[in-house]
Design an enzyme around this catalytic site. Structure first.
Site, PDB file in Angstrom:
ATOM      1  N   ASP A 504     -81.293 -13.442 -35.297  1.00 45.58           N
ATOM      2  CA  ASP A 504     -81.826 -12.007 -35.211  1.00 45.58           C
ATOM      3  C   ASP A 504     -82.972 -11.914 -34.191  1.00 45.58           C
ATOM      4  O   ASP A 504     -83.530 -13.088 -34.130  1.00 45.58           O
ATOM      5  CB  ASP A 504     -82.122 -11.535 -36.804  1.00 45.58           C
ATOM      6  CG  ASP A 504     -82.852 -10.193 -36.750  1.00 45.58           C
ATOM      7  OD1 ASP A 504     -82.514  -9.262 -35.929  1.00 45.58           O
ATOM      8  OD2 ASP A 504     -83.779  -9.874 -37.368  1.00 45.58           O
ATOM      9  N   ASP A 862     -84.267 -12.503 -41.087  1.00 44.98           N
ATOM     10  CA  ASP A 862     -85.589 -12.453 -41.997  1.00 44.98           C
ATOM     11  C   ASP A 862     -85.457 -11.185 -42.518  1.00 44.98           C
ATOM     12  O   ASP A 862     -86.234 -11.297 -43.611  1.00 44.98           O
ATOM     13  CB  ASP A 862     -86.662 -12.549 -41.159  1.00 44.98           C
ATOM     14  CG  ASP A 862     -87.104 -11.294 -40.237  1.00 44.98           C
ATOM     15  OD1 ASP A 862     -85.992 -10.870 -39.756  1.00 44.98           O
ATOM     16  OD2 ASP A 862     -88.047 -10.683 -39.982  1.00 44.98           O
ATOM     17  N   ASP A 866     -79.782  -8.584 -42.633  1.00 45.40           N
ATOM     18  CA  ASP A 866     -79.133  -9.737 -42.187  1.00 45.40           C
ATOM     19  C   ASP A 866     -78.382 -10.305 -43.257  1.00 45.40           C
ATOM     20  O   ASP A 866     -77.546 -11.089 -43.340  1.00 45.40           O
ATOM     21  CB  ASP A 866     -80.051 -10.715 -41.395  1.00 45.40           C
ATOM     22  CG  ASP A 866     -80.921 -10.269 -40.302  1.00 45.40           C
ATOM     23  OD1 ASP A 866     -80.058  -9.443 -39.638  1.00 45.40           O
ATOM     24  OD2 ASP A 866     -81.933 -10.335 -40.263  1.00 45.40           O
TER      25      ASP A 866
END
Length: 1177
Positions: A504, A862, A866
């Site tokens: 990410d 994080d 996700d």
């Protein structure tokens, strides 16, 4: 004959729908079976399992099994326990599902489950709430069967309840009864359920409990003892006792007893911990359709119940959809996020409700509701309707994933099982040889069989499964010391085989907090000059939008919310203030609208006068940010209701598309491109007036977010974390492919990719643009260079990393590729490095598509967005402050991606250690197997204490400390193998086995050739011939073999530190070498008596035995070194070269081939084709 209830969709649909209008069908068991043939179970969205078959109990078969159990002394019951399917086939006959007493289920992983069909009586009185509107036919049916029982048929699988639906002729998850509810249906439950409705639903759905059973110690002991491992140990001990190995059998029994005790304690402790964590029972207030509030236990909640949320919060006992009010919720238990999340009311619409799709309006079981406000009946903080209970909640699914983890499809574990079969075949051959040897001696058949079976306990080491997990345990401990926590230890070995890692962007590769870089306002002549400090903006719409268009909340004087929005609010100088006790007066100040959050400029306070609060704005309606919509909006009211404005914030492309085109500056695209190319996070803002006389608390989102007036752009600087570039370079040097998956703008993502090293400065970026299918046009696909020029892309590229071009695409293009261009999808995935504007479900889909190419995929993120990708990946790493997040197998507290190479290094070290330990345990069993067969040949065997010394002092100690070696400091481009059944592994073992056999035979022949050799007594066999010279020589050489094989098979470079770094292992090796030298050269009489060793007076012969062992070690060490450098690869020349089984390697070869046309074709509009260009059969 009992009646069956068919619980259908309509029975439980909509709070305002009469259940009497449903199609609940009450039928007899025979009638239900007439139209249900015996057929495989068809997979449905509501059914996890793939195939189910019904079985009905047959009385004579049951009694036959009981008789067989008595005759076999319970042995058949043990077999039935290991293989429940055999018990089912023995006791039952095949039948339609409608008549089944038991169901045999094969799930999607190929595992079989046998479950019992349960029945529950539903009282007639509970159906009385159907009312007078029931049709005549239904009433006649009820009257006909009023003297009979009404039964609900269901079964439980992994905590989930599956009910019989006659309409589908299937057992389906009970959640199917409400999974098609729309948002409008949920609003229909706002008035609550009636008591009869609640009672019926409670009987159908069961209690609202996530009940993790805690078994008693006696039950655990019974299950543990009936484990094949311990049964094997019991049979082995019985054999050893028969052979008079009393001391060895007693020691193994005590060790096994200690092991069982520790295991039972740990299992019981973990069960209690999980039980206490999962079980949540509290009192809640529910609203009944009579308008009365009722305080009930959370165990009684059912989907459709309307619950009143207290203002001061609670621990949520169910999944629910928020209908009224705003809630501040801590979802750290689910996502690992420490920042509370703001939940807003569910909009009234006809779309189907899903908790993931409506995450901003969904409350999840187990999360902490910190505060609820915004109104509700009887002064409560909010109103929500229950959408899931028990294991059908978010917390329930997480607990279920812990209790029933998915099987790990890892080749090492599969090959380990196959290798045990190979050892079993070896034991069978040894048994045949031993029977031939025993025929030379005067032995009974019973004694011959028992001694032959003893070989099986030697060849198949019972400690093998425990030994190969030693490396994983050490790796898990080292990771924990580094701040990386693991809840799935088998994933550590899998991380050693990762070939691609997805990252990410925001908060992972870049800093979590963003700093405001500048603001530019829109005007008739275009964009204004960039203002670096929003405080310098003149009072107006832009400043108001920055101050109000967010979901920041105030809790005990502290602003909470998304870091980006906190920075944005802080940059304006405005702040939110608590209304305190004057909430009603504050509503009056803003024309009677219910105020969610008042925003005031710096230096102002909420004093209720027309003068001091004239600049304040009140947020009265929020539409939270959605990753799918890529925007959020608010509705505000000025003091005294002078005006009402709606503000919107989101991605520039989306916001501009929802604005009046005459308000969007003509240089919008060029400005956005410039800012994004500099790596800035760009957000657009817009506004429009709304009717302040309307009820703004119920205004729909679709009415707000259209025909807006474009205000301008907000630019925020997102710096790359210092560790990101180093980590990406480390992975790239190790031939590990890296991919960025972000929800941000594609140009911003490319800039970050260049800054962190994913895309080098001398490499080109090719954009992939795909348009979706519309009623006017077919889907299209185009490739074009970053600068828009050029028509040829160089085909020179290196394997998995050093490519000269990278593809970049957005989430919409990715979906179009998956749906309409499968012939190009695999190629794009092979060369794509940047995936932008990706929604959470698109991230998950990307991970799965990469896995289809046989990549071992890692994912590092994080945020809550996700979670799906983290769970789908082979190795998911969540950057979180929590010590353990159930959102992913690994949780790192470091807050940056430096944990990724650490995890891969530990995974490779653990995998190599597991390999070494497996090979060592196999070598140990073969060494002992050879010793026994050699000594059987001369009519003797190892002594009781010799077995004990070998197993406990030599092998066990070495196996325990062998895995302590840490990982190498660098990542090597070559990954460790995970296949045990390969030429190097099998060839190595074959060579070492040959050396071992030759060494022990040499020791035997050397001993028998000596003049002083005294043959064993041929009239007796086994331990009766101890001590003797042959046994002493073979034992001495085999003892050295156990020790030096630990050195030979312990791998170091390139994935582990060299041997000398494992100080304890090195010291133990030296100590055991010294001990064996002492036993071979000058043992004390007491030690000789204890081990039943014969006295050899010839010192030269003793030195010769030690020299023989040294030569054996040297030959094995050199052979292993030659195998490591690939000397066995010459044998592969005899076989034709086969292409790789991994699809991505074959596709890479195809794209790198000079015979393949240049790809991708630039500046060409491609149409979907029927056949894929790159066939990957």
């Amino acid at each position: 004959m009992p009646r069956l209830v068919d619980v259908s969709h309509d029975l439980l649909r909509g709070g305002q729908h009469d259940v009497n209008k449903s199609s609940a069908i009450i039928r007899t068991e025979a009638a239900a079976a007439q139209d249900v043939c015996c057929r495989p179970y068809l997979p449905q969205s509501a059914c996890k399992h793939m195939d189910a078959q019904g079985y009905k109990r047959v009385r004579w078969r049951v009694w036959s099994c009981r008789l067989m159990a008595v005759l076999s002394l319970g042995l058949i019951l043990v077999v039935f326990r290991w293989r429940p399917r055999l018990a089912l086939l023995a006791r039952c006959r095949h039948c339609p599902l409608a008549l089944a007493d038991f169901v045999l289920i094969r799930d999607t992983f190929g595992q079989q489950h046998v479950v019992e069909v349960l029945t529950e009586e539903i009282e007639e009185g509970s159906l009385g709430f159907l009312g007078d509107g029931v049709d005549t036919e239904w009433r006649e049916t009820v009257h006909l069967y009023q003297e009979k029982q009404t039964l609900l048929r269901y079964y439980l699988l992994e905590g989930l309840r599956y009910v019989w639906l006659d309409r589908r002729a299937d057992f389906c998850r009970v959640s199917v009864l409400h999974e098609d509810w729309t948002c409008q249906d949920l609003h229909g439950f706002r008035d609550g359920l009636s008591p009869p409705q609640q009672v019926l639903r409670r009987q159908v759905y069961g209690p609202n409990l996530i009940d993790v059973p805690v078994k008693s110690y006696f039950t655990l002991l019974t299950e543990e003892v009936l484990n094949p491992f311990y049964l094997f140990q019991i049979l082995s001990i019985m054999l050893w006792l028969f052979e008079e190995y009393y001391f060895y059998a007693a020691c193994i029994f005590l060790i096994s007893l200690l092991s069982i005790g520790i295991s039972l304690y740990e299992i019981h402790k973990q069960s209690c911990t999980l039980h206490n964590m999962a079980r949540l029972v509290t009192n809640v207030t529910v609203l009944r359709n009579s308008g009365v509030l009722e305080n009930i236990s959370s165990e009684e909640l059912v989907p459709g119940d309307c619950i009143c949320l207290p203002r001061d919060g609670l621990l949520l006992p169910c999944d629910a959809a928020l209908l009224v009010g705003e809630c501040l919720v801590n979802e750290g238990m689910l996502t690992g996020e420490s920042v509370p999340v703001l939940k807003t009311p569910l909009p009234l619409s006809e779309r189907r409700y899903t908790s993931e799709g409506e995450r901003k309006h969904a409350l999840f079981c187990g999360t902490h509701l910190i505060r609820a406000k915004g109104g509700g009946p009887f002064g409560c903080g909010g109103v929500a309707v229950v959408t899931g209970t028990g294991f059908f909640t978010a917390k329930g699914s997480l607990v279920s994933s812990i209790l029933y983890p998915q099987p790990t499809n890892f080749r090492f574990y599969r090959d380990a099982t196959k290798f045990l079969i190979v050892l079993g075949v070896l034991a069978f051959l040894g048994t045949i040889y031993s029977l031939v040897v025993f025929s030379w001696f005067d032995m009974s058949w019973i004694e011959m069989v028992i001694r032959a079976l003893d070989l099986v306990t030697i060849v198949v080491p019972p400690g093998l499964p425990a030994a190969i997990t030693t490396g994983t345990i050490y790796a898990q401990h080292r990771l924990k010391k580094q701040g990386v926590f693991c809840i799935s230890p088998p994933r550590i070995n899998i991380s050693g085989k990762v070939s691609l890692f997805c990252f990410d962007k925001t908060g992972t590769l870049t800093e979590e907090g963003l700093d405001v870089w500048g603001v530019t306002e829109s005007g008739p002549a275009g964009f204004s000059q960039v203002v670096s400090d929003p405080r310098l903006l003149s009072p107006g719409r832009m400043l108001s939008a920055l101050a109000c268009c967010h979901t920041v909340t105030l809790l005990q004087g502290q602003h909470l919310g998304d870091p980006l929005e906190l920075k944005m609010l802080k940059s304006t100088g405005w702040s939110l203030q608590e209304p305190g006790e004057g909430a009603e007066a504050l509503d009056a100040e803003f024309a009677g609208h219910r105020v969610l959050a008042p925003a005031v400029p710096s230096g102002h306070s909420l004093v209720f006068s027309r003068q001091s609060a004239s600049q304040a704005l009140a947020i009265v309606r929020r539409f939270t940010f959605s990753s799918a919509l890529r925007r959020m909006s608010v509705v505000t009211v000025a003091c005294w209701g002078h005006s009402a404005l709606a503000f919107m914030k989101g991605s520039p492309e989306m916001v501009a598309g929802l604005c009046r085109q005459d308000t969007v500056p003509p240089d919008f695209s060029s400005k956005l491109r410039i800012f994004s190319s500099e790596g800035l996070r760009v957000l657009a803002l817009a506004y429009k007036p709304v009717d302040q006389s309307a009820d703004l608390s119920t205004i729909e989102r679709c009415e707000v977010e259209k025909d807006m007036v474009f205000l301008g752009l907000l630019m925020m600087k997102n710096l790359v974390k210092p560790e990101s570039s180093q980590v990406i370079n480390t992975l790239r040097m190790a031939a590990l492919r890296t991919v960025m998956v972000t929800g941000d703008n594609i140009l911003t993502a490319i800039n970050v990719a260049k800054n962190c090293g994913m895309v080098r400065l001398d490499e080109r970026v090719v954009f992939v643009q795909a348009s979706a299918l519309t009623s006017q046009a077919a889907p299209t696909l185009r490739f074009h260079l970053e600068d828009g020029v050029g028509s040829v892309v160089p085909t020179r590229d290196a394997y998995q990393g050093d490519v000269v071009y990278h593809l970049a695409l957005g989430g919409t293009s990715f979906d179009v590729l998956c749906d309409h261009f499968p012939e190009h999808l695999a190629k794009v995935l092979m060369r794509a490095t940047v995936f932008a504007r990706m929604a959470p479900d698109q991230k998950t889909r990307l991970v799965k598509e990469l896995q289809k190419l046989n990549y071992r995929v890692g994912m590092c993120g994080d945020g809550a967005n996700d979670c799906g990708a983290l769970r789908a990946a082979d190795v998911g790493v969540s950057l979180s402050e929590a010590e353990a997040s159930i959102a992913s197998p690994f949780t790192s507290k470091t807050g940056n991606v430096s944990c990724v190479p650490l995890l891969i290094r530990e995974g490779r070290c653990s995998l190599v250690t597991s390999f070494s330990l497996f090979r060592y345990m196999a070598a140990y069993s073969i060494i002992q197997f050879t010793s026994v067969l050699v000594l059987y040949t001369v009519g003797t065997n190892l002594a009781d204490m010799q077995f004990l010394f070998t197993d406990l002092v030599l092998v066990t100690l070495l196996a325990v400390v062998m895995g302590r070696g840490g990982p190498s400091e660098e990542l090597h481009p070559r990954r460790p193998p995970a296949n045990l059944l390969t030429l190097p592994v099998l060839g190595s073992l074959l060579v070492h086995v040959s050396m071992v056999i030759l060494g022990q035979l040499a020791a035997l022949f050397l001993t028998r050739s000596q003049e002083w050799y005294i043959p064993v007594n041929s009239t007796v066999f086994g331990s009766a011939n101890l001590p003797n010279m042959a046994d002493t020589s073979v034992f001495s050489v085999s003892g050295f073999q156990y020790v030096f094989m630990a050195v030979v098979l312990t791998k170091g470079f390139p994935h582990k530190k060299p041997l000398y770094h494992n100080v304890i292992f090195l010291c133990l090796l030296l100590l055991l070498f010294a001990a064996m030298a002492y036993l071979a050269l000058a043992p004390s009489r007491a030690l000789m008596a204890a081990l039943q060793l014969d006295h050899l007076s010839d010192v030269n012969f003793k030195m010769l035995i030690v020299a023989l062992a040294a030569l054996n070690f040297l030959l094995c060490f050199v052979a292993e070194m030659l195998i490591d450098v690939g000397i066995l690869n010459c044998l592969r020349w005899m076989c034709p070269r086969r292409s790789s089984k991994k699809k991505y390697k074959r596709l890479h070869s195809l794209l790198s081939s000079t015979h393949t046309p240049t790809w991708p074709p630039l500046n060409q509009t491609l149409q979907p084709s029927e056949h894929t260009a790159a066939s990957l059969r």
